[in-house]
Enzyme design. Structure first.
Site, PDB file in Angstrom:
ATOM      1  N   GLU A   1       0.282  -0.807   0.357  1.00 54.66           N
ATOM      2  CA  GLU A   1       0.201   0.081   0.115  1.00 54.66           C
ATOM      3  C   GLU A   1       0.726   0.929  -0.306  1.00 54.66           C
ATOM      4  O   GLU A   1       0.416   2.647  -0.304  1.00 54.66           O
ATOM      5  CB  GLU A   1      -0.843   0.031   1.069  1.00 54.66           C
TER       6      GLU A   1
ATOM      7  N   HIS B   1     -10.908  -4.869   8.383  1.00 55.34           N
ATOM      8  CA  HIS B   1     -11.643  -4.973   6.661  1.00 55.34           C
ATOM      9  C   HIS B   1     -13.048  -3.747   6.905  1.00 55.34           C
ATOM     10  O   HIS B   1     -13.792  -3.761   6.256  1.00 55.34           O
ATOM     11  CB  HIS B   1     -12.112  -6.333   5.995  1.00 55.34           C
TER      12      HIS B   1
END
Lengths: 345, 341
Positions: B77, B146
């Site tokens: 990321e 998540h």
């Protein structure tokens, strides 16, 4: 070539380079040295809050930057790349302004200079170089991105992520690590597992080159080869230029607390500027008159930059608010107005 | 895209440009529009290419625009966001996706230290027209990391703008606006609403960045929400209406800049406000909203601003999620508290 082996190694040669090129290298290295000396003096005089010296790393910086094309390449520096900036043609009063703490990131034109903003998160700009390089290939242009970082930064996750991305995308990037053997107070053996940053390149699917960072001719040749390969679509390269940080980490540092200065002294004896001078005389690339002229010109230029940065105006307080957004917000405008009213009280 | 075309309405009552879309399809449409209108727009991230993203938001885009404009990256990321910075410095308009909100944390250095500051650091020389698409918030019983609500973190970061759409039409126009903006925008897509289908007018954005909207007018109290909580507040308003309580629902939609004037205008009318968000209470964006209301409407307020939020606990696993997220009952209780104050 582990660090100790290269310590005090002998002469270098520039016979493989054009005389005009080596004269340019010498001129920039000499100027960078003088400017470095002026900068340390400015810190002592209280003009700079702190300064990070590049002394001893001039060959690694100038010779690598000279292998680039400032018209189409792009440099992503960290904070110890003064000699790169100088050799690459960055406006140096604007560059040195960051050391006077006038503006984080420098006051030079980043996009016009094709030299990224000075960055203290040392791994941070390395993936920027990869993104820029991928963008260059997408457009079909031939520029190469050059990421400068040190042995300390080589431990940052961003550097590893960036190398992997560059390998996957075959991006035209050169990862140029100046291994000056000290990440502030931590030596290579406590920083670089396996002992070599260049060796890591293999794992990322690219060539890794270890070069004597105090040998301007060798650094130039290695960088030139990597840049050409990248330009022609051959993908990225890691170059590890082995050198030594002969000065403290910064003017605020005290290396006596963590290292044996006798080792630093041995490296001081192997000064990259002296090495180049001797090699140039040997190769008959220059004579004493050239060196005398350069000494005068370098000192003059360093003084001009010193005077320029010492007398540069402080930024207007309004600039606190000016560049936060391209399209500012009502809230920030309100804060700007409040600040203005408080200033005027 | 064939599925979308099948739902195209041509009936005059709905309008020729109205289609029935889920939010995930509306975002796909917006990306399609953006990739078509601007050759500098690039869409990239983990699994956004052949797969079309884990939520299929980028479905079909690589096929149509090619793997140069829509491409997969390795799983990292920080490098995705760092790459966006370099692409922006080379004249591109990057629209990276980070797969889930919890995975934005590994990229925080690039987002906060680099993306948000580059225009400032370079005194405007290197703008960052980056829109980070971030599937956000909870409500889908996902695994750990998540389902997070990072809006306060992003809104607190100077240099970032933050948007959170609440329905498909909003998602379409807010994304157009975000990507066309020369400032970096964190675009927080409420995962729980991805599959919510409704008629969407594919219209150009008309309201400026930083404006809120009244989704349902009312006069007894204002419910302030964003993302999936807007839908929840509409349900609350529906129930309250049965008891004769008319709640106004204000969709903040821009979490930075916040529409202070819009908030004030609504609360000045209703005299009461309840802020609803999924994020934990302490130092959440509800505190900022509440303060803005208090600063601007102190004399109008008939009761202290109420907050209904997640709790100050790590985001819980599936079975506990409904007890963590603001429920209709919790919001109704807060409405009752403010009405009875």
């Amino acid at each position: 070539m582990p660090p100790e082996e290269s310590t005090g190694q002998g002469a270098i040669t520039v016979a493989h380079l054009a005389p005009e090129l080596t004269r340019g290298l010498y001129r920039d290295m000499r100027t960078a040295r003088d400017l470095d000396t002026e900068a340390i003096a400015l810190q002592r005089q209280g003009v700079f809050p702190a300064y990070v010296s590049v002394r001893g790393q001039e060959a690694a910086q100038v010779a690598s930057a000279t292998a680039l094309d400032p018209a189409r390449d792009f440099v992503f520096p960290t904070y110890r790349e003064m000699a790169v900036a100088l050799a690459y043609g960055v406006e140096m009063v604007g560059y040195m302004a960051t050391h006077r703490a006038l503006w984080h990131g420098g006051l030079y034109d980043v996009m016009g200079s094709r030299f990224g903003a000075i960055n203290a998160v040392v791994g941070g700009p390395v993936p920027h170089a990869v993104g820029w390089a991928v963008g260059e290939r997408l457009r079909g242009d031939q520029g190469v991105a050059m990421a400068y970082f040190g042995d300390g930064a080589s431990s940052e996750g961003d550097v590893h992520e960036a190398m992997n991305f560059a390998g996957v995308f075959t991006a035209p990037v050169v990862f140029f690590c100046q291994n000056n053997q000290w990440a502030l107070s931590v030596p290579n053996e406590r920083q670089v597992a396996g002992g070599s940053i260049a060796a890591r390149a293999e794992g990322y699917g690219m060539p890794g080159v270890l070069v004597d960072g105090n040998d301007a001719g060798a650094v130039y040749a290695a960088t030139d080869e990597a840049v050409q390969r990248a330009r022609e679509g051959g993908g990225p390269t890691v170059i590890e230029a082995l050198t030594y940080r002969v000065e403290p980490h910064s003017t605020s540092d005290d290396p006596g607390r963590y290292r044996d200065e006798a080792v630093a002294d041995r490296w001081r004896q192997r000064d990259p500027i002296d090495l180049l001078r001797t090699a140039m005389l040997q190769a008959e690339h220059a004579d004493e008159a050239f060196f005398a002229t350069v000494a005068t010109e370098a000192a003059q230029r360093a003084e001009q930059i010193r005077d320029g940065v010492a007398s540069a105006p402080e930024p207007d307080g309004s600039e606190l608010f000016t560049h936060v957004f391209r399209e500012t917000t009502e809230e920030l405008t309100r804060q700007h107005r409040t600040w203005q009213e408080e200033v005027e009280l | 895209m064939t599925e979308l075309i099948e739902h195209e309405h041509t009936d005059a009552a709905v309008g020729p440009r109205t289609v029935e879309l889920s939010m995930q399809q509306a975002i796909n449409r917006a990306l399609h529009t953006l990739l078509t209108e601007d050759p500098d727009v690039l869409v990239f991230g983990e699994d956004v290419g052949a797969l079309g993203g884990v939520f299929r938001v980028t479905d079909g885009l690589q096929k149509e625009f090619g793997d140069q404009r829509v491409f997969d990256t390795p799983l990292a990321e920080s490098a995705i966001m760092g790459m966006a910075v370099g692409l922006a410095m080379n004249g591109w308009r990057p629209v990276p996706e980070l797969q889930f909100d919890g995975f934005a944390y590994p990229a925080i250095d690039q987002i906060v230290n680099q993306v948000a500051r580059m225009n400032y650091r370079t005194r405007g020389a290197a703008p960052m027209p980056i829109t980070l698409r971030l599937p956000s918030f909870g409500g889908i019983q996902a695994p750990e990391h998540h389902g997070e609500s990072l809006e306060a973190l992003f809104a607190h970061t100077p240099g970032l703008k933050v948007a959170a759409p609440s329905d498909p039409a909003e998602a379409y126009s807010l994304l157009l606006q975000s990507v066309r903006s020369d400032d970096p925008v964190v675009f927080m897509e409420p995962k729980a609403r991805y599959w919510d289908r409704r008629p969407v007018q594919l219209s150009e954005p008309t309201d400026p960045i930083g404006t809120s909207r009244i989704v349902r007018p009312g006069r007894h109290a204002t419910l302030v929400a964003w993302g999936a909580m807007v839908h929840k507040c509409l349900q609350v308003a529906e129930l309250a209406a049965e008891d004769g309580v008319e709640l106004e629902v204000l969709d903040l939609r821009w979490l930075k800049p916040i529409d202070a004037a819009g908030l004030a205008a609504s609360v000045a009318r209703t005299k009461r406000a309840v802020v609803v968000h999924e994020a934990p209470l302490t130092a959440g964006l509800g505190a900022e909203v509440s303060t803005l209301i208090t600063e601007n409407c102190f004399r109008d307020l008939a009761a202290p601003v109420q907050r209904v939020t997640g709790f100050d606990v790590p985001y819980p696993a599936g079975p506990l999620e409904p007890q963590y997220l603001p429920t209709i009952d919790r919001v109704l209780l807060a409405v009752q508290r403010t009405l009875e104050y």
